[in-house]
Design a protein around this motif. Structure first.
Motif, mmCIF file in Angstrom:
data_model
loop_
_atom_site.group_PDB
_atom_site.id
_atom_site.type_symbol
_atom_site.label_atom_id
_atom_site.label_comp_id
_atom_site.label_asym_id
_atom_site.label_seq_id
_atom_site.Cartn_x
_atom_site.Cartn_y
_atom_site.Cartn_z
ATOM 1 N N ARG A 163 22.016 -8.668 18.516
ATOM 2 C CA ARG A 163 23.244 -7.966 18.142
ATOM 3 C C ARG A 163 24.255 -8.062 19.283
ATOM 4 O O ARG A 163 23.930 -7.802 20.446
ATOM 5 C CB ARG A 163 22.975 -6.497 17.823
ATOM 6 N N ILE A 164 25.486 -8.449 18.931
ATOM 7 C CA ILE A 164 26.545 -8.672 19.908
ATOM 8 C C ILE A 164 27.737 -7.776 19.595
ATOM 9 O O ILE A 164 28.143 -7.642 18.441
ATOM 10 C CB ILE A 164 27.004 -10.149 19.898
ATOM 11 N N SER A 165 28.316 -7.170 20.615
ATOM 12 C CA SER A 165 29.498 -6.320 20.449
ATOM 13 C C SER A 165 30.696 -7.148 20.010
ATOM 14 O O SER A 165 31.111 -8.076 20.707
ATOM 15 C CB SER A 165 29.814 -5.611 21.767
ATOM 16 N N LEU A 166 31.270 -6.820 18.859
ATOM 17 C CA LEU A 166 32.475 -7.522 18.406
ATOM 18 C C LEU A 166 33.679 -7.109 19.238
ATOM 19 O O LEU A 166 34.633 -7.879 19.383
ATOM 20 C CB LEU A 166 32.724 -7.251 16.922
ATOM 21 N N ASN A 167 33.638 -5.903 19.784
ATOM 22 C CA ASN A 167 34.715 -5.452 20.665
ATOM 23 C C ASN A 167 34.815 -6.352 21.892
ATOM 24 O O ASN A 167 35.910 -6.778 22.272
ATOM 25 C CB ASN A 167 34.464 -3.997 21.085
ATOM 26 N N SER A 168 33.679 -6.666 22.488
ATOM 27 C CA SER A 168 33.698 -7.520 23.676
ATOM 28 C C SER A 168 34.122 -8.943 23.340
ATOM 29 O O SER A 168 34.824 -9.589 24.123
ATOM 30 C CB SER A 168 32.325 -7.521 24.358
ATOM 31 N N LEU A 169 33.709 -9.438 22.173
ATOM 32 C CA LEU A 169 34.118 -10.788 21.762
ATOM 33 C C LEU A 169 35.619 -10.852 21.504
ATOM 34 O O LEU A 169 36.289 -11.816 21.906
ATOM 35 C CB LEU A 169 33.362 -11.219 20.506
ATOM 36 N N TRP A 170 36.168 -9.829 20.847
ATOM 37 C CA TRP A 170 37.608 -9.823 20.568
ATOM 38 C C TRP A 170 38.411 -9.681 21.856
ATOM 39 O O TRP A 170 39.448 -10.313 22.034
ATOM 40 C CB TRP A 170 37.965 -8.698 19.596
ATOM 41 N N ASN A 171 37.884 -8.879 22.761
ATOM 42 C CA ASN A 171 38.546 -8.739 24.058
ATOM 43 C C ASN A 171 38.571 -10.085 24.789
ATOM 44 O O ASN A 171 39.589 -10.467 25.380
ATOM 45 C CB ASN A 171 37.821 -7.692 24.908
ATOM 46 N N ARG A 172 37.462 -10.820 24.732
ATOM 47 C CA ARG A 172 37.397 -12.142 25.374
ATOM 48 C C ARG A 172 38.365 -13.107 24.703
ATOM 49 O O ARG A 172 39.037 -13.900 25.378
ATOM 50 C CB ARG A 172 35.967 -12.690 25.298
ATOM 51 N N ARG A 173 38.432 -13.048 23.400
ATOM 52 C CA ARG A 173 39.347 -13.926 22.670
ATOM 53 C C ARG A 173 40.793 -13.640 23.064
ATOM 54 O O ARG A 173 41.576 -14.545 23.327
ATOM 55 C CB ARG A 173 39.150 -13.737 21.166
ATOM 56 N N GLN A 174 41.170 -12.374 23.081
ATOM 57 C CA GLN A 174 42.543 -11.988 23.387
ATOM 58 C C GLN A 174 42.935 -12.339 24.825
ATOM 59 O O GLN A 174 44.056 -12.801 25.071
ATOM 60 C CB GLN A 174 42.747 -10.489 23.135
ATOM 61 N N THR A 175 42.035 -12.103 25.767
ATOM 62 C CA THR A 175 42.379 -12.400 27.157
ATOM 63 C C THR A 175 42.483 -13.902 27.405
ATOM 64 O O THR A 175 43.135 -14.332 28.364
ATOM 65 C CB THR A 175 41.337 -11.796 28.121
ATOM 66 N N THR A 176 41.871 -14.693 26.525
ATOM 67 C CA THR A 176 41.940 -16.153 26.664
ATOM 68 C C THR A 176 43.146 -16.748 25.931
ATOM 69 O O THR A 176 43.847 -17.600 26.465
ATOM 70 C CB THR A 176 40.653 -16.807 26.121
ATOM 71 N N LYS A 177 43.415 -16.273 24.726
ATOM 72 C CA LYS A 177 44.411 -16.910 23.863
ATOM 73 C C LYS A 177 45.711 -16.134 23.693
ATOM 74 O O LYS A 177 46.654 -16.634 23.089
ATOM 75 C CB LYS A 177 43.811 -17.173 22.470
ATOM 76 N N PHE A 178 45.772 -14.912 24.188
ATOM 77 C CA PHE A 178 46.947 -14.076 23.959
ATOM 78 C C PHE A 178 47.381 -13.460 25.274
ATOM 79 O O PHE A 178 46.555 -12.949 26.035
ATOM 80 C CB PHE A 178 46.606 -12.977 22.940
#
Length: 410
Positions: free
Chosen positions: A276-291
């Motif tokens: 199980r993986i935190s979607l919050n942490s994945l979205w945070n990683r996505r945003q800090t990389t692409k936005f």
């Protein structure tokens, strides 16, 4: 050579509203003296609230001074806006959120399309039908939707019909879906779900380990106190849902661009091995990389929405548009048309008379009444036979449009 993403080639030739624009331009060329009233695309017409303008001017002045100049801001959004969002949009409804669960963005459209970045390409998809086209198209782009079939449906998408026959209440599917899109108040039908009806979906998601992507962009237009404004009003929703919100229609930010997405810390997805993986942490990683974050000036304007003056001014604007919706609903019904929505949302979903197809009715209304709507079939197969009208126009235009339609249908 560079190889293209061939999933893009599966998409229809152009976006729905591009097709509408082309047809309108053709009409204008052939009928240059005719005055069109546009009630199709849901862009706003009222200016920004004075409180927002004042906040933007102040922020611009800050950017002109070395002592108060701002460069890169936090990709997740400034705390001053996030705290205002939580304090005003969630805490009064008994919903507790931390700052790190709210991500400020340039609008709900971007985030509903980009959220797929953190989800595997082979997840199954479920959508209510009709539906906002971005939900489908963004999944087509990554190969998650399959192929387009002759009936207008994508092979890997589960369609849940919402029509007058079922009172626009989507039925719980009899099989498991990985990702489910819900939008309430609904675009395009303007309909809503009660707390009990929304609870049924949360219960389904919890039982089936389904992720709900909940678009609440139009919650500010809810008039009925019994209608939920957030999916997190339902117990357990934090474990199964991501919520998207926008200031575009709430505060007229269609040209300013600002919204936010809530990804609860307790929400998880799984790897193929079951971890199980935190979607919050994945979205945070996505945003800090692409936005790189929404501009400081824009976020100050959004913060002003929550000031005492801002709240009153936004309320007046929302009431203006809902007054338009009432005028239009009454006018269309007086013209003999069956109308849905328009009570808790700025959209009216109109049943075409005599079984006329969506595009045919669109063109008849364009050429014979000089009023622009949006063909229902553009929102999915279950939209055939309907047309969507929006209440975001000038009030005098809405009144005139109803006169034209009534005269035309007589």
């Amino acid at each position: 050579m560079a190889l293209v993403n061939e999933h893009f080639l599966k998409l229809p030739g152009s976006y729905l509203f591009s097709d509408i624009a082309k047809k309108i331009n053709t009409f204008k060329v052939t009928h240059p003296k005719q005055d069109l009233i546009r009630l199709g695309i849901g862009d706003v017409t009222q200016p920004l609230a004075p409180a927002c303008i004042e906040a933007m001017h102040k922020a611009v002045d800050e950017m002109a001074k070395k002592e108060t100049f701002r460069g890169y801001g936090p990709e997740q959004g400034y705390d001053f806006l996030i705290e205002a969002i939580i304090k005003n949009d969630y805490t009064p409804r008994g919903i507790q959120l931390s700052n790190s669960e709210v991500f400020v963005s340039d609008g709900a459209k971007s985030d509903t399309g980009n959220i797929g970045d953190i989800l595997r390409h082979d997840n199954s998809i479920g959508v209510t039908d009709p539906i906002y086209p971005v939900y489908i198209d963004s999944n087509v782009m990554v190969g998650r939707a399959g192929v387009l079939q002759e009936d207008g449906k994508w092979s890997n998408v589960v369609y849940i019909p919402c029509t007058s026959e079922n009172d626009f209440i989507p039925e719980i599917p009899d099989k498991r879906i990985d990702i489910l899109y819900l939008c309430y108040p609904n675009n395009p039908t303007g309909t809503t779900l009660t707390k009990e009806q929304l609870k049924n979906w949360v219960d389904y998601a919890l039982e089936n380990d389904t992720l709900i992507l909940f678009d609440a962009a139009y919650e500010a237009y809810i008039q009925d106190p019994e209608i939920p404004h957030s999916i997190y009003e339902i117990k357990g929703a934090k474990k199964c849902a991501i919520e998207f919100r926008s200031f575009s229609k709430t505060a007229g930010f269609t040209g300013v661009r600002c919204g936010y997405t809530v990804v609860p810390k307790e929400l998880t997805g799984a790897t193929l091995t079951g971890e199980r993986i935190s979607l919050n942490s994945l979205w945070n990683r996505r945003q800090t990389t692409k936005f790189n974050g929404t501009s400081y000036i824009t976020q100050r304007a959004a913060e002003a929405i929550y000031s005492p003056a801002g709240k009153e001014q936004i309320k007046q604007t929302v009431n203006y548009y809902m007054s338009n919706a009432k005028i239009m609903k009454e006018g269309l019904e007086a013209a003999g048309l069956k109308v849905f929505g328009g009570k808790n949302a700025p959209y009216l979903w109109v049943k075409n008379p005599k079984g006329i197809g969506s595009w045919r009715f669109f063109e008849q209304m364009l050429y014979e009444a000089n009023v622009v709507g949006t063909p229902g079939v553009g929102f999915g197969p279950s939209g055939e036979g309907y047309i969507r009208l929006t209440a975001f126009g000038e009030q005098n235009d809405c009144i005139e449009a109803m006169k034209r339609i009534k005269k035309w249908l007589k």
